[in-house]
Design an enzyme around this catalytic site. Structure first.
Site, PDB file in Angstrom:
ATOM      1  N   GLU A  23      13.314   3.503  -0.459  1.00 12.99           N
ATOM      2  CA  GLU A  23      11.881   3.187  -0.624  1.00 12.99           C
ATOM      3  C   GLU A  23      11.484   3.144  -2.093  1.00 12.99           C
ATOM      4  O   GLU A  23      10.468   2.546  -2.439  1.00 12.99           O
ATOM      5  CB  GLU A  23      10.999   4.233   0.068  1.00 12.99           C
ATOM      6  CG  GLU A  23      11.107   4.257   1.571  1.00 12.99           C
ATOM      7  CD  GLU A  23      12.184   5.218   2.062  1.00 12.99           C
ATOM      8  OE1 GLU A  23      13.223   5.364   1.374  1.00 12.99           O
ATOM      9  OE2 GLU A  23      12.002   5.803   3.133  1.00 12.99           O
ATOM     10  N   ASN A  24      12.232   3.804  -2.956  1.00 13.27           N
ATOM     11  CA  ASN A  24      11.881   3.840  -4.378  1.00 13.27           C
ATOM     12  C   ASN A  24      12.635   2.794  -5.188  1.00 13.27           C
ATOM     13  O   ASN A  24      12.568   2.788  -6.410  1.00 13.27           O
ATOM     14  CB  ASN A  24      12.164   5.227  -4.965  1.00 13.27           C
ATOM     15  CG  ASN A  24      11.148   6.242  -4.494  1.00 13.27           C
ATOM     16  OD1 ASN A  24      10.084   5.856  -4.022  1.00 13.27           O
ATOM     17  ND2 ASN A  24      11.471   7.520  -4.595  1.00 13.27           N
ATOM     18  N   ALA A  60       8.197  -6.903  -9.144  1.00 14.99           N
ATOM     19  CA  ALA A  60       9.493  -7.019  -8.443  1.00 14.99           C
ATOM     20  C   ALA A  60       9.289  -7.959  -7.259  1.00 14.99           C
ATOM     21  O   ALA A  60       8.791  -7.558  -6.206  1.00 14.99           O
ATOM     22  CB  ALA A  60       9.956  -5.642  -7.987  1.00 14.99           C
ATOM     23  N   ASP A  79      14.559  11.751  -6.836  1.00 17.56           N
ATOM     24  CA  ASP A  79      14.061  11.184  -5.578  1.00 17.56           C
ATOM     25  C   ASP A  79      14.579   9.766  -5.357  1.00 17.56           C
ATOM     26  O   ASP A  79      13.819   8.847  -5.019  1.00 17.56           O
ATOM     27  CB  ASP A  79      12.522  11.217  -5.549  1.00 17.56           C
ATOM     28  CG  ASP A  79      11.966  11.050  -4.139  1.00 17.56           C
ATOM     29  OD1 ASP A  79      12.722  11.266  -3.169  1.00 17.56           O
ATOM     30  OD2 ASP A  79      10.780  10.707  -4.012  1.00 17.56           O
ATOM     31  N   LYS A 103       0.866  -1.173   0.000  1.00 15.19           N
ATOM     32  CA  LYS A 103       0.000   0.000   0.000  1.00 15.19           C
ATOM     33  C   LYS A 103       0.900   1.218   0.000  1.00 15.19           C
ATOM     34  O   LYS A 103       1.823   1.312   0.813  1.00 15.19           O
ATOM     35  CB  LYS A 103      -0.829  -0.054   1.280  1.00 15.19           C
ATOM     36  CG  LYS A 103      -1.911   0.958   1.379  1.00 15.19           C
ATOM     37  CD  LYS A 103      -2.817   0.582   2.572  1.00 15.19           C
ATOM     38  CE  LYS A 103      -3.840   1.645   2.825  1.00 15.19           C
ATOM     39  NZ  LYS A 103      -3.347   2.777   3.601  1.00 15.19           N
ATOM     40  N   GLY A 104       0.668   2.127  -0.928  1.00 15.64           N
ATOM     41  CA  GLY A 104       1.455   3.357  -0.962  1.00 15.64           C
ATOM     42  C   GLY A 104       0.608   4.528  -0.524  1.00 15.64           C
ATOM     43  O   GLY A 104      -0.519   4.340  -0.059  1.00 15.64           O
ATOM     44  N   GLY A 150      -2.345   4.702  -3.289  1.00  8.35           N
ATOM     45  CA  GLY A 150      -3.138   3.559  -3.738  1.00  8.35           C
ATOM     46  C   GLY A 150      -2.538   2.234  -3.313  1.00  8.35           C
ATOM     47  O   GLY A 150      -1.614   2.191  -2.500  1.00  8.35           O
TER      48      GLY A 150
HETATM   49  P1  AMP Z   1       3.919   2.328  -3.904  1.00 10.32           P
HETATM   50  O1  AMP Z   1       2.498   2.762  -4.001  1.00 10.32           O
HETATM   51  O2  AMP Z   1       4.631   2.404  -5.208  1.00 10.32           O
HETATM   52  O3  AMP Z   1       4.647   2.998  -2.779  1.00 10.32           O
HETATM   53  O4  AMP Z   1       3.884   0.771  -3.550  1.00 10.32           O
HETATM   54  C1  AMP Z   1       3.409   0.278  -2.323  1.00 10.32           C
HETATM   55  C2  AMP Z   1       4.065  -1.057  -2.008  1.00 10.32           C
HETATM   56  O5  AMP Z   1       3.698  -2.033  -2.976  1.00 10.32           O
HETATM   57  C3  AMP Z   1       5.577  -1.011  -2.060  1.00 10.32           C
HETATM   58  O6  AMP Z   1       6.042  -0.710  -0.790  1.00 10.32           O
HETATM   59  C4  AMP Z   1       5.986  -2.400  -2.487  1.00 10.32           C
HETATM   60  O7  AMP Z   1       6.105  -3.228  -1.357  1.00 10.32           O
HETATM   61  C5  AMP Z   1       4.792  -2.872  -3.297  1.00 10.32           C
HETATM   62  N1  AMP Z   1       5.075  -2.736  -4.738  1.00 10.32           N
HETATM   63  C6  AMP Z   1       4.938  -1.622  -5.488  1.00 10.32           C
HETATM   64  N2  AMP Z   1       5.257  -1.854  -6.771  1.00 10.32           N
HETATM   65  C7  AMP Z   1       5.625  -3.152  -6.834  1.00 10.32           C
HETATM   66  C8  AMP Z   1       6.077  -3.999  -7.900  1.00 10.32           C
HETATM   67  N3  AMP Z   1       6.207  -3.539  -9.137  1.00 10.32           N
HETATM   68  N4  AMP Z   1       6.366  -5.290  -7.612  1.00 10.32           N
HETATM   69  C9  AMP Z   1       6.234  -5.746  -6.340  1.00 10.32           C
HETATM   70  N5  AMP Z   1       5.808  -4.998  -5.295  1.00 10.32           N
HETATM   71  C10 AMP Z   1       5.496  -3.722  -5.535  1.00 10.32           C
END
Ligand code: AMP
Length: 285
Positions: free
Chosen positions: A148-149, A101, A144, A29-30, A33
């Site tokens: 985390e990224n 990923a 950035d 969860k970011g 979203g």
């Molecule tokens: P974000 O909204 O991009 O911050 O993503 C929230 C979380 O979802 C991240 O902390 C990751 O653990 C997971 N996540 C985001 N993108 C991916 C991806 N392409 N593959 C696997 N896990 C992901």
């Protein structure tokens, strides 16, 4: 992957919809979203589906930023940059079709282990340097870079996963952006920045990889800004870090942005040559 790439790039008319995917477990969860594991129905190709609610976009005023992020990320092809295969929307949501990923955020591995070994850190630094050199060639500044990224695939290969603050530009930029501990002096001082901002954050990242904390961390935001402005850089005695690693960090965290090591010089730095695995595959388990 070929199926997704082919349909999305070679015939831009391909319109994805939620019906094209079997949606599986949540991956995370970011701020804006959620991300789900998903499988494209026809090819059975596994992807990560990021779902952003329009409501959230409106609330945070991120519409333009998100569009820019998606345009930039779809145009990039590099083994260390997470692919964005395409996007679609319905009435309430935007869906981003992302490369999956498997091992998630590098941040998690860093927190789990406290800090990374010199070999791991150098391998990630080399992968990042190569990915950023590719971005800079295309006039894309990331702005950035932080743990985390950064995501890891099933082999432990680093992938830059978020282009939320990236910009495609040759001229100096003035937007204050990025993450507090990673801000470069020119940004803190509102002086306008260029590509060298990413070289600064490489120095911060390398320090955080090796020591587990960013170098200018302080009690308050104004103290952090002050330490960044003065480049108040200290190397703790533990963990014991090699002189070469400290040399690389010291040559990146330089106030005058024109005097920072270039990306090519990072690649050729003795610490990188000695420690980095050129395959980019890093097993931390
Ligand atoms: P974000 O909204 O991009 O911050 O993503 C929230 C979380 O979802 C991240 O902390 C990751 O653990 C997971 N996540 C985001 N993108 C991916 C991806 N392409 N593959 C696997 N896990 C992901």
């Amino acid at each position: 992957m070929k199926y997704l790439a082919k349909n999305n790039n070679e015939s831009p008319k391909r319109q994805w919809s939620l019906k094209d995917f079997d949606v599986g477990k949540p991956l995370g969860k970011g701020k804006f979203g959620r991300v789900y594991l998903a499988r494209e129905v026809r090819s059975k190709y596994i992807v990560a589906l990021k779902v952003i609610f329009r409501e959230q976009m409106k609330k945070y005023g991120i519409h333009r930023q998100l569009m820019r992020e998606m345009e930039i990320q779809t145009s990039l092809r590099h083994p260390n940059i997470l692919r964005l295969y395409g996007w679609f929307h319905d009435a309430e949501r935007i869906f981003m079709i992302l490369e999956y990923a498997h091992r998630g955020e590098l941040y998690r591995e860093l927190r789990k282990n406290g800090h990374l070994s010199e070999k791991q850190a150098a391998t990630y630094m080399l992968s990042l340097t190569q990915a950023l050199a590719y971005c800079h060639e295309k006039d894309v500044i990331h702005r950035d870079i932080k743990p985390e990224n950064l995501l890891l695939d099933h082999e432990g290969r680093l992938k830059i996963g978020d282009f939320g603050w990236a910009v495609q530009s040759r001229s100096k930029r003035y937007t204050m952006c990025g993450t507090l501990d990673y801000l470069a002096p020119e940004m803190v001082e509102n002086k306008g920045h260029d590509f060298a901002i990413d070289n600064w954050t490489m120095g911060i990242l390398c320090y955080e990889f090796l020591y587990g904390v960013p170098p200018f961390e302080a009690e308050s935001q104004s103290d952090t800004f002050q330490r960044i402005r003065k480049v108040e850089l200290n190397f703790p005695s533990t963990p014991r870090i090699s002189t070469e690693a400290r040399d690389l960090i010291g040559r990146l965290l330089v106030k005058d942005s024109s005097k920072r090591l270039s990306l090519q010089e990072i690649e050729e730095h003795p610490w990188i040559i000695k420690n980095a695995d050129p395959s980019g595959i890093c097993n931390t388990r």
